[in-house]
Design a protein around this motif. Structure first.
Motif, PDB file in Angstrom:
ATOM      1  N   LEU A  88       8.957   1.011 -27.187  1.00  0.00           N
ATOM      2  CA  LEU A  88      10.149   0.179 -27.288  1.00  0.00           C
ATOM      3  C   LEU A  88       9.913  -0.949 -28.295  1.00  0.00           C
ATOM      4  O   LEU A  88       8.948  -1.697 -28.176  1.00  0.00           O
ATOM      5  N   VAL A  89      10.787  -1.049 -29.300  1.00  0.00           N
ATOM      6  CA  VAL A  89      10.701  -2.109 -30.310  1.00  0.00           C
ATOM      7  C   VAL A  89      12.050  -2.807 -30.374  1.00  0.00           C
ATOM      8  O   VAL A  89      13.093  -2.159 -30.444  1.00  0.00           O
ATOM      9  N   LYS A  90      12.026  -4.142 -30.353  1.00  0.00           N
ATOM     10  CA  LYS A  90      13.278  -4.895 -30.405  1.00  0.00           C
ATOM     11  C   LYS A  90      13.071  -6.159 -31.224  1.00  0.00           C
ATOM     12  O   LYS A  90      12.080  -6.856 -31.054  1.00  0.00           O
ATOM     13  N   LYS A  91      14.022  -6.430 -32.106  1.00  0.00           N
ATOM     14  CA  LYS A  91      14.014  -7.689 -32.841  1.00  0.00           C
ATOM     15  C   LYS A  91      14.717  -8.724 -31.960  1.00  0.00           C
ATOM     16  O   LYS A  91      15.805  -8.479 -31.464  1.00  0.00           O
ATOM     17  N   VAL A  92      14.056  -9.856 -31.776  1.00  0.00           N
ATOM     18  CA  VAL A  92      14.591 -10.909 -30.925  1.00  0.00           C
ATOM     19  C   VAL A  92      14.939 -12.109 -31.801  1.00  0.00           C
ATOM     20  O   VAL A  92      14.150 -12.521 -32.653  1.00  0.00           O
ATOM     21  N   LYS A  93      16.130 -12.639 -31.591  1.00  0.00           N
ATOM     22  CA  LYS A  93      16.575 -13.825 -32.312  1.00  0.00           C
ATOM     23  C   LYS A  93      17.170 -14.787 -31.303  1.00  0.00           C
ATOM     24  O   LYS A  93      18.142 -14.458 -30.626  1.00  0.00           O
ATOM     25  N   MET A  94      16.550 -15.950 -31.174  1.00  0.00           N
ATOM     26  CA  MET A  94      17.058 -16.979 -30.267  1.00  0.00           C
ATOM     27  C   MET A  94      17.452 -18.188 -31.117  1.00  0.00           C
ATOM     28  O   MET A  94      16.674 -18.629 -31.961  1.00  0.00           O
ATOM     29  N   GLU A  95      18.648 -18.698 -30.886  1.00  0.00           N
ATOM     30  CA  GLU A  95      19.137 -19.816 -31.681  1.00  0.00           C
ATOM     31  C   GLU A  95      19.432 -21.025 -30.807  1.00  0.00           C
ATOM     32  O   GLU A  95      19.882 -20.901 -29.671  1.00  0.00           O
ATOM     33  N   ASP A  96      19.175 -22.175 -31.379  1.00  0.00           N
ATOM     34  CA  ASP A  96      19.454 -23.465 -30.732  1.00  0.00           C
ATOM     35  C   ASP A  96      18.829 -23.578 -29.344  1.00  0.00           C
ATOM     36  O   ASP A  96      19.444 -24.076 -28.405  1.00  0.00           O
ATOM     37  N   VAL A  97      17.593 -23.125 -29.224  1.00  0.00           N
ATOM     38  CA  VAL A  97      16.861 -23.239 -27.965  1.00  0.00           C
ATOM     39  C   VAL A  97      16.359 -24.677 -27.851  1.00  0.00           C
ATOM     40  O   VAL A  97      15.644 -25.152 -28.742  1.00  0.00           O
ATOM     41  N   PRO A  98      16.713 -25.405 -26.790  1.00  0.00           N
ATOM     42  CA  PRO A  98      16.191 -26.765 -26.635  1.00  0.00           C
ATOM     43  C   PRO A  98      14.656 -26.737 -26.546  1.00  0.00           C
ATOM     44  O   PRO A  98      14.094 -26.014 -25.723  1.00  0.00           O
ATOM     45  N   VAL A  99      14.002 -27.513 -27.405  1.00  0.00           N
ATOM     46  CA  VAL A  99      12.535 -27.520 -27.439  1.00  0.00           C
ATOM     47  C   VAL A  99      11.975 -28.005 -26.103  1.00  0.00           C
ATOM     48  O   VAL A  99      10.993 -27.464 -25.614  1.00  0.00           O
ATOM     49  N   LYS A 100      12.612 -28.979 -25.510  1.00  0.00           N
ATOM     50  CA  LYS A 100      12.141 -29.495 -24.222  1.00  0.00           C
ATOM     51  C   LYS A 100      12.134 -28.382 -23.167  1.00  0.00           C
ATOM     52  O   LYS A 100      11.179 -28.230 -22.412  1.00  0.00           O
ATOM     53  N   GLU A 101      13.186 -27.575 -23.148  1.00  0.00           N
ATOM     54  CA  GLU A 101      13.292 -26.454 -22.207  1.00  0.00           C
ATOM     55  C   GLU A 101      12.235 -25.391 -22.528  1.00  0.00           C
ATOM     56  O   GLU A 101      11.608 -24.836 -21.616  1.00  0.00           O
ATOM     57  N   LEU A 102      12.017 -25.131 -23.783  1.00  0.00           N
ATOM     58  CA  LEU A 102      11.016 -24.155 -24.213  1.00  0.00           C
ATOM     59  C   LEU A 102       9.627 -24.582 -23.759  1.00  0.00           C
ATOM     60  O   LEU A 102       8.859 -23.779 -23.210  1.00  0.00           O
ATOM     61  N   LEU A 103       9.294 -25.846 -23.946  1.00  0.00           N
ATOM     62  CA  LEU A 103       7.983 -26.352 -23.518  1.00  0.00           C
ATOM     63  C   LEU A 103       7.826 -26.288 -22.003  1.00  0.00           C
ATOM     64  O   LEU A 103       6.762 -25.939 -21.504  1.00  0.00           O
ATOM     65  N   GLU A 104       8.873 -26.612 -21.262  1.00  0.00           N
ATOM     66  CA  GLU A 104       8.801 -26.542 -19.805  1.00  0.00           C
ATOM     67  C   GLU A 104       8.599 -25.107 -19.343  1.00  0.00           C
ATOM     68  O   GLU A 104       7.853 -24.845 -18.409  1.00  0.00           O
ATOM     69  N   HIS A 105       9.247 -24.159 -20.016  1.00  0.00           N
ATOM     70  CA  HIS A 105       9.114 -22.745 -19.643  1.00  0.00           C
ATOM     71  C   HIS A 105       7.691 -22.250 -19.927  1.00  0.00           C
ATOM     72  O   HIS A 105       7.123 -21.497 -19.131  1.00  0.00           O
ATOM     73  N   ILE A 106       7.113 -22.669 -21.030  1.00  0.00           N
ATOM     74  CA  ILE A 106       5.744 -22.247 -21.382  1.00  0.00           C
ATOM     75  C   ILE A 106       4.741 -22.799 -20.394  1.00  0.00           C
ATOM     76  O   ILE A 106       3.784 -22.134 -20.032  1.00  0.00           O
ATOM     77  N   LYS A 107       4.959 -24.008 -19.896  1.00  0.00           N
ATOM     78  CA  LYS A 107       4.007 -24.649 -18.987  1.00  0.00           C
ATOM     79  C   LYS A 107       3.953 -23.996 -17.623  1.00  0.00           C
ATOM     80  O   LYS A 107       3.033 -24.202 -16.867  1.00  0.00           O
ATOM     81  N   LYS A 108       4.952 -23.177 -17.267  1.00  0.00           N
ATOM     82  CA  LYS A 108       4.999 -22.556 -15.938  1.00  0.00           C
ATOM     83  C   LYS A 108       3.919 -21.531 -15.760  1.00  0.00           C
ATOM     84  O   LYS A 108       3.458 -20.890 -16.627  1.00  0.00           O
TER      85      LYS A 108
END
Length: 128
Positions: A108-128
């Motif tokens: 399975l191969v998929k191109k992923v494009k995410m736009e206008d992701v809040p950086v604060k939310e991204l960092l919180e998600h990574i820390k989990k």
């Protein structure tokens, strides 16, 4: 978890940044490639990022050293970025556009494009 490993400036407009990132992958092996993105504050692009491919081992909790090349966008100075870094609300206003190709073992191969992701939310998600 995320920990800053190193920052190596490349002149006044770019840097190599290394992070140690803890990843919980309960699925099959995943390869991320063609990783790129833009960092924006209040809708203005201030920087671009590019990363080499990353392979996440199957069914593991692992720490990966991720190295990325960061460069300032045209028309953005180092002084502007430093001024933003000193503002308490800058992180709340920061968003990212992220592009990558994701390949799961088995085809399975998929191109992923995410736009206008809040950086604060991204960092919180990574820390989990």
């Amino acid at each position: 978890s995320v920990a800053l490993e190193s920052v190596s400036p490349k002149g006044f407009r770019a840097a190599t940044v290394s992070l140690n990132v803890g990843v919980h992958n309960p699925a099959a092996r995943i390869t991320l490639s063609d990783i790129s993105g833009e960092l924006m504050v209040s809708g203005k692009v201030i920087g671009k990022v590019a990363m080499p491919p990353v392979v996440l081992a199957a069914r593991t909790d692992s720490t990966y050293r991720l190295t990325s090349e960061l460069s300032l966008a045209d028309g953005v100075s180092l002084m502007q970025v430093l001024a933003l870094a000193g503002q308490r609300t800058a992180l709340d206003q920061a968003t990212a556009n992220i592009n990558a190709t994701v390949k799961v073992k088995g085809g399975l191969v998929k191109k992923v494009k995410m736009e206008d992701v809040p950086v604060k939310e991204l960092l919180e998600h990574i820390k989990k």
